[in-house]
Design an enzyme around this catalytic site. Structure first.
Site, mmCIF file in Angstrom:
data_model
loop_
_atom_site.group_PDB
_atom_site.id
_atom_site.type_symbol
_atom_site.label_atom_id
_atom_site.label_comp_id
_atom_site.label_asym_id
_atom_site.label_seq_id
_atom_site.Cartn_x
_atom_site.Cartn_y
_atom_site.Cartn_z
ATOM 1 N N THR A 100 0.862 -1.179 0.000
ATOM 2 C CA THR A 100 0.000 0.000 0.000
ATOM 3 C C THR A 100 0.905 1.238 0.000
ATOM 4 O OG1 THR A 100 -0.035 0.470 2.377
ATOM 5 C CG2 THR A 100 -1.493 -1.265 1.610
ATOM 6 N N LYS A 124 6.979 3.978 0.416
ATOM 7 C CA LYS A 124 8.020 4.936 0.809
ATOM 8 C C LYS A 124 7.746 5.617 2.153
ATOM 9 C CE LYS A 124 7.463 6.318 -3.605
ATOM 10 N NZ LYS A 124 7.600 5.610 -4.836
ATOM 11 N N GLU A 154 13.840 -2.336 -0.876
ATOM 12 C CA GLU A 154 14.547 -2.013 -2.132
ATOM 13 C C GLU A 154 13.694 -1.212 -3.109
ATOM 14 O OE1 GLU A 154 17.123 -1.157 -4.225
ATOM 15 O OE2 GLU A 154 18.124 -2.937 -3.442
ATOM 16 N N VAL A 157 13.030 2.902 -3.915
ATOM 17 C CA VAL A 157 13.808 3.750 -4.833
ATOM 18 C C VAL A 157 14.126 2.953 -6.095
ATOM 19 C CG1 VAL A 157 15.913 5.115 -5.164
ATOM 20 C CG2 VAL A 157 14.903 4.948 -2.876
ATOM 21 N N LEU A 161 15.284 -1.983 -9.595
ATOM 22 C CA LEU A 161 16.720 -1.758 -9.814
ATOM 23 C C LEU A 161 17.465 -1.880 -8.478
ATOM 24 C CD1 LEU A 161 16.613 1.453 -12.091
ATOM 25 C CD2 LEU A 161 16.894 -0.912 -12.832
ATOM 26 N N GLU A 219 0.287 9.819 -11.938
ATOM 27 C CA GLU A 219 -0.757 9.545 -10.956
ATOM 28 C C GLU A 219 -2.067 10.078 -11.553
ATOM 29 O OE1 GLU A 219 -0.315 8.079 -7.862
ATOM 30 O OE2 GLU A 219 1.705 7.674 -8.588
ATOM 31 N N ASP A 230 7.500 12.857 -4.663
ATOM 32 C CA ASP A 230 7.892 11.460 -4.838
ATOM 33 C C ASP A 230 9.427 11.345 -4.924
ATOM 34 O OD1 ASP A 230 7.173 8.597 -5.561
ATOM 35 O OD2 ASP A 230 8.268 9.175 -7.371
ATOM 36 N N LYS A 234 12.339 9.713 -2.215
ATOM 37 C CA LYS A 234 13.408 8.779 -2.600
ATOM 38 C C LYS A 234 14.780 9.313 -2.161
ATOM 39 C CE LYS A 234 10.646 6.873 -6.340
ATOM 40 N NZ LYS A 234 10.181 7.067 -7.711
ATOM 41 N N GLY A 352 6.325 0.760 -12.679
ATOM 42 C CA GLY A 352 5.501 -0.309 -13.236
ATOM 43 C C GLY A 352 5.330 -1.432 -12.227
HETATM 44 P P1 NHO Z 1 -2.259 0.929 -6.072
HETATM 45 O O1 NHO Z 1 -2.490 0.261 -7.394
HETATM 46 O O2 NHO Z 1 -3.002 2.140 -5.712
HETATM 47 O O3 NHO Z 1 -2.492 -0.186 -4.966
HETATM 48 C C1 NHO Z 1 -2.555 0.084 -3.600
HETATM 49 C C2 NHO Z 1 -3.318 -1.039 -2.917
HETATM 50 O O4 NHO Z 1 -3.258 -0.856 -1.505
HETATM 51 C C3 NHO Z 1 -4.793 -1.119 -3.274
HETATM 52 O O5 NHO Z 1 -5.142 -2.474 -3.410
HETATM 53 C C4 NHO Z 1 -5.495 -0.524 -2.027
HETATM 54 O O6 NHO Z 1 -6.782 -1.046 -1.850
HETATM 55 C C5 NHO Z 1 -4.555 -1.026 -0.951
HETATM 56 N N1 NHO Z 1 -4.616 -0.314 0.324
HETATM 57 C C6 NHO Z 1 -4.448 1.003 0.572
HETATM 58 N N2 NHO Z 1 -4.542 1.257 1.890
HETATM 59 C C7 NHO Z 1 -4.759 0.077 2.503
HETATM 60 C C8 NHO Z 1 -4.947 -0.328 3.851
HETATM 61 N N3 NHO Z 1 -4.928 0.541 4.857
HETATM 62 N N4 NHO Z 1 -5.147 -1.648 4.111
HETATM 63 C C9 NHO Z 1 -5.192 -2.552 3.114
HETATM 64 N N5 NHO Z 1 -5.012 -2.226 1.824
HETATM 65 C C10 NHO Z 1 -4.808 -0.933 1.512
HETATM 66 O O7 NHO Z 1 -0.697 1.311 -5.899
HETATM 67 P P2 NHO Z 1 0.569 0.558 -6.528
HETATM 68 O O8 NHO Z 1 0.990 1.201 -7.790
HETATM 69 O O9 NHO Z 1 0.328 -0.900 -6.510
HETATM 70 O O10 NHO Z 1 1.686 0.915 -5.438
HETATM 71 C C11 NHO Z 1 1.797 0.217 -4.247
HETATM 72 C C12 NHO Z 1 2.980 0.752 -3.447
HETATM 73 O O11 NHO Z 1 4.160 0.577 -4.193
HETATM 74 C C13 NHO Z 1 2.882 2.259 -3.134
HETATM 75 O O12 NHO Z 1 3.437 2.513 -1.867
HETATM 76 C C14 NHO Z 1 3.755 2.876 -4.216
HETATM 77 O O13 NHO Z 1 4.310 4.132 -3.845
HETATM 78 C C15 NHO Z 1 4.836 1.817 -4.280
HETATM 79 N N6 NHO Z 1 5.576 1.888 -5.502
HETATM 80 C C16 NHO Z 1 4.970 1.788 -6.714
HETATM 81 C C17 NHO Z 1 5.705 1.986 -7.866
HETATM 82 C C18 NHO Z 1 5.017 1.822 -9.206
HETATM 83 O O14 NHO Z 1 5.640 1.898 -10.267
HETATM 84 N N7 NHO Z 1 3.719 1.511 -9.226
HETATM 85 C C19 NHO Z 1 7.068 2.334 -7.713
HETATM 86 C C20 NHO Z 1 7.674 2.308 -6.445
HETATM 87 C C21 NHO Z 1 6.915 2.097 -5.348
HETATM 88 O O15 NHO Z 1 9.201 2.634 -8.604
HETATM 89 C C22 NHO Z 1 7.874 2.941 -8.768
HETATM 90 C C23 NHO Z 1 7.681 4.451 -8.665
HETATM 91 O O16 NHO Z 1 8.319 5.102 -7.875
HETATM 92 C C24 NHO Z 1 6.626 5.027 -9.510
HETATM 93 C C25 NHO Z 1 6.642 6.576 -9.485
HETATM 94 N N8 NHO Z 1 5.285 7.092 -9.670
HETATM 95 C C26 NHO Z 1 7.529 7.095 -10.607
HETATM 96 O O17 NHO Z 1 8.747 6.868 -10.576
HETATM 97 O O18 NHO Z 1 6.990 7.784 -11.544
#
Ligand code: NHO
Length: 371
Positions: A100, A124, A154, A157, A161, A219, A230, A234, A352
C-alpha cells in the site's frame, strides 16, 4: 528433508500487489521442490483497503483463488494493531508484505518488527516521513540494532533496480559516497525525455503532461508527480542510508513544477485545463538550454560531504548519461572515492507493477535466507 514452514501476509493488492502475488506463486512452487532445503511458503492473509481475507486457524489461502476469496469475504478490516496481534500468534515465522502507500500501516512497522514479524515493502512512507519513524524501524529490526523481524525496502527507490542494496554494499565495503545524482521518477523521466529530446523536437509541456497521463505514466492527478514530493521521498531514503540525518522530505529544497497560480485548482481536470497557460515559461527554459547545447531534466542530487540535498530542474550536456535516458527509465549515478570520476551507474525501468514487484519478491527471498 522436511520442508520449513514460512507464512506470508499481504496488505495491498493493486498494481504492485497483484504482480507480487503472481511472482509469489512462481516462487512458492520453486521453493517447495528445492532439493536441499525445501520451504513451504503459505499465504495466510490478504487485504485491500475495504476487504480482507484470512482464516482464524492460519490455514493457507489458495494462491490461485485469492482474488475471488477476497472479493467474497465479509470480514471487517482489522487495525494494524489487530493485524500485528493475529500475525504474532502464528505457528511459524511471518513475512508481512506491505504493497500500500498507507501511512498508518507504515507507522506500525516498529510494532510488527518488535513482534518478530519481518516487513518487506515498496511503500516509501515508513522510510521517508519523520526521522523518528526511520530510527524506530531500525531500532526494532534484526538487520538494524534490534532483535525483531527483518526489514527490506529495495523498491522504495528505482523499483526493482538494485539501488539500495548497491549503496549499502558500497558503504559496508568501506567506500566513501561523495555524491548521488539521477533521475528518480519514471513520470518525470518520460515527461522530459519527450518534452526535450536530445537533438531537438518535443511538444509543449502541457501536451507532454497530457500524453503521459493518457499513457498511464502519471498519478491520476498529475500534480502528485509534478510537485516533486515522490522524488524528495526517494532522496530522503538515499541520504539517510548515506548517513545524513534528514528530518523529512520537507527539510531540503524541492522544486515543484506546479505553477503558483494553479496550486489552488480544485481538481486534476481543472489543473490540466489551465496548464497550457504556462507553456511559455517552460518553452523559455527549453530555448535557454538549447542555446547552450544542453537539455533540461528533472533530477535529484545528494552531496554527502556538504550535506546538500536538492530536487529540481537542471541542464545537462547532450552527451551526459542523464540526457540520453529513454522512455520512463531511471538512472542513478554513485560518485564515490573508489570509483573516482567515473561513477557507478544503475539504469533501467524504474516504475511499473512487475518491475516494482520484482524488488519486493527479491527482498522476500533475502528474508527467507536470514530466517
Ligand atoms: P495501487 O495500485 O493504488 O495499490 C494500492 C493497494 O493498496 C490497493 O489495493 C489498495 O486497496 C490497498 N490499500 C491502501 N490502503 C490500505 C490499507 N490501509 N489496508 C489494506 N489495503 C490498503 O498502488 P501501486 O501502484 O500498486 O503501489 C503500491 C505501493 O508501491 C505504493 O506505496 C507505491 O508508492 C509503491 N511503488 C509503486 C511503484 C510503481 O511503479 N507503481 C514504484 C515504487 C513504489 O518505482 C515505482 C515508482 O516510484 C513510480 C513513481 N510514480 C515514478 O517513478 O513515476
Amino acid at each position: 528433508p522436511a520442508a520449513r514452514q514460512i507464512f506470508v501476509a499481504v496488505i495491498g493488492a493493486g498494481g504492485v500487489g497483484k504482480a507480487f502475488l503472481s511472482q509469489l506463486s512462481q516462487l512458492t512452487k520453486r521453493l517447495s521442490s528445492e532439493p536441499s532445503t525445501p520451504i513451504n511458503l503459505a499465504l495466510i492473509y490478504v487485504a485491500r483497503s475495504s476487504k480482507v481475507f484470512f482464516n482464524e486457524d492460519y490455514s493457507p489461502i489458495s494462491i490461485s483463488s485469492w482474488e475471488s476469496d477476497l472479493a467474497s469475504s465479509t470480514r471487517t478490516v482489522p487495525s494494524p494493531t489487530q493485524i500485528a496481534d493475529y500475525l504474532s500468534k502464528a505457528p511459524a515465522s511471518v513475512i508481512l508484505v506491505d504493497n500500500t502507500s498507507n501511512e498508518d500501516v507504515a507507522n506500525a512497522y516498529p510494532l510488527f518488527l518488535g513482534k518478530k514479524i519481518s516487513v518487506v515493502t515498496p511503500n516509501k512512507k515508513g522510510f521517508s516521513s519523520n526521522l523518528k519513524l526511520w530510527q524506530d524501524i531500525f531500532k526494532a529490526a534484526s538487520n538494524g540494532t534490534g532483535s525483531g523481524g527483518y526489514v527490506f525496502h529495495e523498491s522504495t527507490v528505482g523499483a526493482g533496480l538494485p539501488v539500495l542494496s548497491t549503496l549499502k554494499d558500497l558503504i559496508e565495503t568501506g567506500d566513501e559516497i561523495v555524491k548521488i545524482e539521477g533521475v528518480f521518477s519514471g513520470t518525470m523521466s518520460f515527461l522530459f525525455n519527450s518534452f526535450m529530446p536530445v537533438g531537438g523536437g518535443g511538444g509543449s509541456f502541457s501536451a507532454e503532461v497530457t500524453k503521459a497521463k493518457e499513457l498511464g505514466y502519471t498519478e491520476p492527478d498529475p500534480r502528485d508527480d509534478l510537485n516533486g514530493l515522490d522524488v524528495a521521498r526517494k532522496l530522503t531514503i538515499l541520504a539517510r542510508i548515506s548517513g545524513l540525518e534528514i528530518e523529512s522530505p520537507a527539510s531540503f529544497p524541492v522544486q515543484s513544477l506546479i505553477p503558483n497560480e494553479l496550486e489552488s485548482c480544485k481538481s486534476g481536470d481543472e489543473f490540466m485545463k489551465r496548464l497550457p497557460e504556462f507553456d511559455g515559461e517552460m518553452d523559455k527554459l527549453k530555448q535557454e538550454a538549447a542555446k547552450e547545447g544542453k537539455v533540461v531534466r528533472f533530477v535529484g542530487s545528494i552531496d554527502v560531504a556538504e550535506k546538500d540535498v536538492k530536487v529540481g530542474l537542471e541542464k545537462f550536456d547532450a552527451s551526459h548519461p542523464i540526457a540520453a535516458l529513454k522512455g520512463s527509465d531511471n538512472i542513478i549515478s554513485f560518485y564515490t572515492k573508489r570509483y573516482g570520476s567515473n561513477p557507478l551507474i544503475i539504469q533501467g525501468a524504474g516504475a511499473g507493477g512487475d518491475a516494482t514487484a520484482m524488488g519486493v519478491t527479491a527482498d522476500l527471498i533475502k528474508v527467507l535466507r536470514l530466517l
